[in-house]
Design an enzyme around this catalytic site. Sequence first.
Site, PDB file in Angstrom:
ATOM      1  N   TRP A 118       0.824  -1.217   0.000  1.00 30.84           N
ATOM      2  CA  TRP A 118       0.000   0.000   0.000  1.00 30.84           C
ATOM      3  C   TRP A 118       0.850   1.256   0.000  1.00 30.84           C
ATOM      4  O   TRP A 118       0.552   2.226  -0.702  1.00 30.84           O
ATOM      5  CB  TRP A 118      -0.989   0.001   1.174  1.00 30.84           C
ATOM      6  CG  TRP A 118      -2.110  -0.977   0.992  1.00 30.84           C
ATOM      7  CD1 TRP A 118      -2.411  -2.032   1.804  1.00 30.84           C
ATOM      8  CD2 TRP A 118      -3.084  -1.015  -0.068  1.00 30.84           C
ATOM      9  NE1 TRP A 118      -3.506  -2.713   1.312  1.00 30.84           N
ATOM     10  CE2 TRP A 118      -3.936  -2.119   0.179  1.00 30.84           C
ATOM     11  CE3 TRP A 118      -3.320  -0.221  -1.201  1.00 30.84           C
ATOM     12  CZ2 TRP A 118      -4.995  -2.437  -0.671  1.00 30.84           C
ATOM     13  CZ3 TRP A 118      -4.380  -0.549  -2.037  1.00 30.84           C
ATOM     14  CH2 TRP A 118      -5.201  -1.645  -1.761  1.00 30.84           C
ATOM     15  N   ASP A 194      -1.001   6.414   6.768  1.00 27.54           N
ATOM     16  CA  ASP A 194      -2.121   5.609   6.283  1.00 27.54           C
ATOM     17  C   ASP A 194      -2.404   4.561   7.357  1.00 27.54           C
ATOM     18  O   ASP A 194      -1.655   3.606   7.520  1.00 27.54           O
ATOM     19  CB  ASP A 194      -1.752   4.933   4.949  1.00 27.54           C
ATOM     20  CG  ASP A 194      -2.855   4.005   4.446  1.00 27.54           C
ATOM     21  OD1 ASP A 194      -3.893   3.870   5.122  1.00 27.54           O
ATOM     22  OD2 ASP A 194      -2.666   3.409   3.355  1.00 27.54           O
ATOM     23  N   LYS A 220     -12.179  -1.244   7.107  1.00 28.63           N
ATOM     24  CA  LYS A 220     -11.483  -2.304   7.832  1.00 28.63           C
ATOM     25  C   LYS A 220     -11.958  -2.388   9.290  1.00 28.63           C
ATOM     26  O   LYS A 220     -12.453  -3.409   9.718  1.00 28.63           O
ATOM     27  CB  LYS A 220      -9.968  -2.096   7.788  1.00 28.63           C
ATOM     28  CG  LYS A 220      -9.254  -2.629   6.551  1.00 28.63           C
ATOM     29  CD  LYS A 220      -9.647  -1.982   5.259  1.00 28.63           C
ATOM     30  CE  LYS A 220      -8.984  -2.569   4.039  1.00 28.63           C
ATOM     31  NZ  LYS A 220      -8.000  -1.722   3.402  1.00 28.63           N
TER      32      LYS A 220
HETATM   33  C1  LIG Z   1      -7.501  -1.164   2.122  1.00 23.72           C
HETATM   34  C2  LIG Z   1      -6.360  -0.255   2.207  1.00 23.72           C
HETATM   35  C3  LIG Z   1      -6.188   0.805   1.308  1.00 23.72           C
HETATM   36  C4  LIG Z   1      -7.092   1.018   0.106  1.00 23.72           C
HETATM   37  O1  LIG Z   1      -8.248   1.630   0.435  1.00 23.72           O
HETATM   38  P1  LIG Z   1      -9.404   1.888  -0.657  1.00 23.72           P
HETATM   39  O2  LIG Z   1     -10.528   2.323   0.202  1.00 23.72           O
HETATM   40  O3  LIG Z   1      -9.622   0.608  -1.400  1.00 23.72           O
HETATM   41  O4  LIG Z   1      -8.914   2.955  -1.554  1.00 23.72           O
HETATM   42  C5  LIG Z   1      -5.118   1.654   1.495  1.00 23.72           C
HETATM   43  N1  LIG Z   1      -4.243   1.469   2.492  1.00 23.72           N
HETATM   44  C6  LIG Z   1      -4.360   0.443   3.352  1.00 23.72           C
HETATM   45  C7  LIG Z   1      -3.352   0.285   4.445  1.00 23.72           C
HETATM   46  C8  LIG Z   1      -5.415  -0.456   3.243  1.00 23.72           C
HETATM   47  O5  LIG Z   1      -5.524  -1.485   4.100  1.00 23.72           O
END
Ligand SMILES: *Cc1c(COP(=O)(O)O)cnc(C)c1O
Length: 395
Positions: A118, A194, A220
Amino acid sequence: MQTDTHPSLIGSLTPPDNTRTHNFSPGPTSLPDPVQEEIRRQCFSPDRLSSMYLSHRSPEFGTILDNCIYLLRKVMAIPDNYEVLFTHGGGHGQFAAVPLNLCPTGEEKAAYLVSGTWSERAFDEAKKYCSPSIISSKNEEDGTYKTFPTVLPNEIDPDSKYVYMCSNETVNGVELHRLPDLKSRGVDAPLVIDASSDFTTKPIDWEKYNVGVLYACASKNIGHPGLTACIIRKDLLGNPSPMCPGVFDYTVNAKAGNLWNTTATFNVDVVGIVMDWILANGGVTAMEELSIEKSQLVYDVIDSSDGFYSTPLVTDEQKAVRSRMNVPFDVNGGDEEMTATFLKEAWERGIVGLRTLTPFGVGRYLRASLYHGVSLESSKFLVQFMEEFMNKNRL
Ligand SMILES: *Cc1c(COP(=O)(O)O)cnc(C)c1O
């Protein structure tokens, strides 16, 4: 070519009829049972309009929004000098929004600490909007990530507008349980984090770690797809790129109190209900203890299986960054046939989500994701199955 199209092998999340589902999907995923019940009660009551249908500018939704932000601030001890925004566009939207908000000319530098798929994607996206540099922990030989990058003194360009990182790499299973203290190592640039897959599972000391921006897509731990929580230190507002779309512009949305355009009303309501649940269950400290307990159960069965199961992070240094949210493991050295049998038998019992299709392919590892929606009981149910399967199939 995969010829066996058994539901468990193509990422299906529906077990046989009348089987209770234990959803270990990496996301989107289930919310805790009491949260789902509360959503049904509060949002689908015959006595009032659901937040799905409320105008975002109505007093009714105003109450929901204020309450959600109040609870989120309380859960994560967010100081007053931070704005709490809800945006569209998911984590991917923020990959672009971060440089667009922090790099007004597009020429500015930013340092990316890349610890998995990511943050790698975020780095690639940032190249469009600023001049990012990369410090990566990728093993160039096999393409794996098993540690968090070590940042050497003077490695971060002092002109960097921010230092980017991902606190839990969902696919690779690499998690920093506490943020890096770069400030004490002479780095002045704020952290951008993030936290999509670990937000609200451990406390954050916002001031100590010089957090500038933190975002988390809701799907999540804190809700469902369509909403991203975005927390910005106020001194970083006010200087976006003129090319920044309004929906991603932190300054515009902060000024408009989250109502510059139509916010995802129902999703905001759900985040508030999740925050209520966290507070009622001991707050973020209790969430962290529970995450440790759930993940330890799974790592223990792997580590004590004499290699029947294995997980990629094995040295002491690697173990220190094992994810509590996403536990990757293989079955019998990655043996395809045994893995397929494992997935089918798990599915028969309602255990789903261990192999889902990701934008980064399938790979040899399955993954047990243990977000808030996975109870201790479900974690034990998985571990019990893993033990039984091992005892039956180990040579
Ligand atoms: C799931 C995830 C994303 C992507 O998110 P989207 O909502 O699909 O754009 C980005 N970073 C992390 C750490 C993730 O787990």
